[in-house]
Scaffold this motif. Structure first.
Motif, PDB file in Angstrom:
ATOM      1  N   LEU A  24       0.832  -1.218   0.000  1.00  0.00           N
ATOM      2  CA  LEU A  24       0.000   0.000   0.000  1.00  0.00           C
ATOM      3  C   LEU A  24       0.863   1.263   0.000  1.00  0.00           C
ATOM      4  N   LEU A  29       6.051   9.820   7.110  1.00  0.00           N
ATOM      5  CA  LEU A  29       7.045  10.866   7.365  1.00  0.00           C
ATOM      6  C   LEU A  29       7.444  10.880   8.840  1.00  0.00           C
ATOM      7  N   GLU A  52      -7.070  15.260   1.037  1.00  0.00           N
ATOM      8  CA  GLU A  52      -5.800  14.598   1.292  1.00  0.00           C
ATOM      9  C   GLU A  52      -5.928  13.125   0.897  1.00  0.00           C
ATOM     10  N   CYS A  59       0.075  12.749  10.092  1.00  0.00           N
ATOM     11  CA  CYS A  59       1.009  13.858  10.361  1.00  0.00           C
ATOM     12  C   CYS A  59       0.771  15.055   9.429  1.00  0.00           C
ATOM     13  N   ASP A  77      -6.622   1.955   3.916  1.00  0.00           N
ATOM     14  CA  ASP A  77      -6.330   0.917   4.911  1.00  0.00           C
ATOM     15  C   ASP A  77      -7.236   1.068   6.132  1.00  0.00           C
ATOM     16  N   LEU A 124       1.888  10.907  -1.573  1.00  0.00           N
ATOM     17  CA  LEU A 124       1.179   9.857  -2.318  1.00  0.00           C
ATOM     18  C   LEU A 124       1.760   8.464  -2.102  1.00  0.00           C
TER      19      LEU A 124
HETATM   20  N1  SAM Z   1       0.347  10.916   4.778  1.00  0.00           N
HETATM   21  C1  SAM Z   1       1.139   9.962   5.531  1.00  0.00           C
HETATM   22  C2  SAM Z   1       2.535  10.495   5.748  1.00  0.00           C
HETATM   23  O1  SAM Z   1       2.918  11.431   5.023  1.00  0.00           O
HETATM   24  O2  SAM Z   1       3.242   9.993   6.614  1.00  0.00           O
HETATM   25  C3  SAM Z   1       1.190   8.598   4.818  1.00  0.00           C
HETATM   26  C4  SAM Z   1       1.721   8.616   3.409  1.00  0.00           C
HETATM   27  S1  SAM Z   1       2.058   6.993   2.755  1.00  0.00           S
HETATM   28  C5  SAM Z   1       3.321   7.392   1.582  1.00  0.00           C
HETATM   29  C6  SAM Z   1       0.677   6.668   1.636  1.00  0.00           C
HETATM   30  C7  SAM Z   1      -0.667   6.442   2.302  1.00  0.00           C
HETATM   31  O3  SAM Z   1      -1.631   6.191   1.275  1.00  0.00           O
HETATM   32  C8  SAM Z   1      -0.751   5.247   3.228  1.00  0.00           C
HETATM   33  O4  SAM Z   1      -1.416   5.622   4.407  1.00  0.00           O
HETATM   34  C9  SAM Z   1      -1.575   4.215   2.464  1.00  0.00           C
HETATM   35  O5  SAM Z   1      -2.308   3.330   3.290  1.00  0.00           O
HETATM   36  C10 SAM Z   1      -2.491   5.114   1.649  1.00  0.00           C
HETATM   37  N2  SAM Z   1      -3.004   4.508   0.412  1.00  0.00           N
HETATM   38  C11 SAM Z   1      -2.426   3.571  -0.367  1.00  0.00           C
HETATM   39  N3  SAM Z   1      -3.194   3.301  -1.435  1.00  0.00           N
HETATM   40  C12 SAM Z   1      -4.294   4.094  -1.345  1.00  0.00           C
HETATM   41  C13 SAM Z   1      -5.464   4.259  -2.153  1.00  0.00           C
HETATM   42  N4  SAM Z   1      -5.633   3.559  -3.283  1.00  0.00           N
HETATM   43  N5  SAM Z   1      -6.420   5.138  -1.748  1.00  0.00           N
HETATM   44  C14 SAM Z   1      -6.238   5.849  -0.590  1.00  0.00           C
HETATM   45  N6  SAM Z   1      -5.157   5.726   0.208  1.00  0.00           N
HETATM   46  C15 SAM Z   1      -4.195   4.866  -0.162  1.00  0.00           C
END
Ligand code: SAM
Length: 282
Positions: A24, A29, A52, A59, A77, A124
């Motif tokens: 996923l 961060l 978002e 965060c 998730d 993303l």
């Molecule tokens: N925003 C947080 C940060 O900056 O620490 C998390 C960023 S992490 C790179 C990407 C996030 O996107 C994860 O929480 C993941 O579960 C979520 N995600 C993955 N695929 C997704 C989808 N198709 N639709 C929505 N969220 C998704």
């Protein structure tokens, strides 16, 4: 709670039985300066609504709720939903939607909320960066700007020019809809777990298309088709996509004033607009 401090977020995750899913794109961060910088860069103000994508444990969400009127966070998730309830639930201006962003009708969501202008801001999930960007560019929602963290290499591609190795269908579509800026780079050490690649934050400011086309969906299909198989000629790719003969595709290309051996990467959005209108006919 400091949502970028490892010694605070580890117990939070353990309490909720959360473990990272590589599939996923979960790289959270852990450098406190970055969510602040991303939220600042997106330019959202107290009258604005932000979408978002992928809030994770919240965060960036926390920075956005303090700057915007309303934040809509879409997280796929379901294990993260109770975590977000704990970390950002106290803010009255955030709505968390447990959904795959690719299945969300963003235009309908804006309509439901009475939102006339939407900011998009996200770190993303890298495995679906391109489909997300394309969805945002092609949807009918009133998007004002898109500020997102992506892989550094992709950021360079999105900012590239025709006739370079980096130029591709997404770049061409971006050039039609937006002005793109490469804002800053973020090193792998700013994430947990650390990704293998560096990242960049880019901002796409949506602008009126610089060229008029008869049918936008045909225009986007032409762009996608042109890059579908890079080794094939444009006429082959167009013939495949639009179920026409190669001779018909060649005729359209020649009528637009291009050589029949032209390749997709040599064409600008103005060229694609001509081709798309040629395919639409009179
Ligand atoms: N925003 C947080 C940060 O900056 O620490 C998390 C960023 S992490 C790179 C990407 C996030 O996107 C994860 O929480 C993941 O579960 C979520 N995600 C993955 N695929 C997704 C989808 N198709 N639709 C929505 N969220 C998704």
């Amino acid at each position: 709670m400091n949502l970028t401090n490892i010694s605070e977020i580890k117990p939070l995750m353990e309490r909720h039985g959360f473990s990272f899913s590589k599939s996923l794109g979960q790289n959270f961060l852990i450098n406190a300066a970055i969510p602040v910088k991303i939220a600042e860069s997106c330019g959202v103000g107290p009258e604005d609504t932000v979408l978002e994508i992928g809030p994770g444990i919240g965060c960036l969400t926390k920075e956005l709720v303090q700057r915007a009127k309303r934040v809509i966070s879409v997280e796929i998730d379901k294990k993260l939903i109770p975590v977000l309830e704990e970390t950002v639930g106290e803010f009255g201006n955030v709505t968390v939607i447990n959904e795959d962003i690719l299945n969300v009708d963003i235009a309908a969501l804006c309509e439901k909320l009475g939102c006339k202008e939407l900011y998009v801001c996200a770190n993303l999930p890298y495995y679906i960066t391109t489909p997300i960007i394309m969805k945002l560019l092609e949807c009918d929602a009133p998007i004002k700007s898109i500020t997102v963290m992506v892989q550094k290499e992709l950021a360079q591609r999105f900012c590239s020019k025709p006739n370079t190795a980096e130029y591709g269908s997404v770049t061409a579509s971006i050039n039609y809809r937006a002005e793109v800026k490469n804002l800053f780079t973020v090193s792998p050490g700013s994430f947990m777990p650390a990704p293998k690649v560096s990242s960049s934050v880019i901002r796409l400011d949506i602008v009126p298309p610089p060229v008029a086309v008869k049918d936008e969906s045909v225009f986007f299909r032409v762009i996608r088709a042109a890059f579908a198989m890079r080794r094939k000629t444009l006429s082959n790719n167009l013939a495949n996509e639009f179920k026409i003969s190669k001779a018909e595709a060649t005729e359209i290309i020649k009528n637009c004033g291009y050589s029949e051996t032209v390749r997709g990467e040599a064409l600008s959005i103005f060229d694609y607009a001509k081709l798309a209108d040629g395919i639409c006919g009179d």
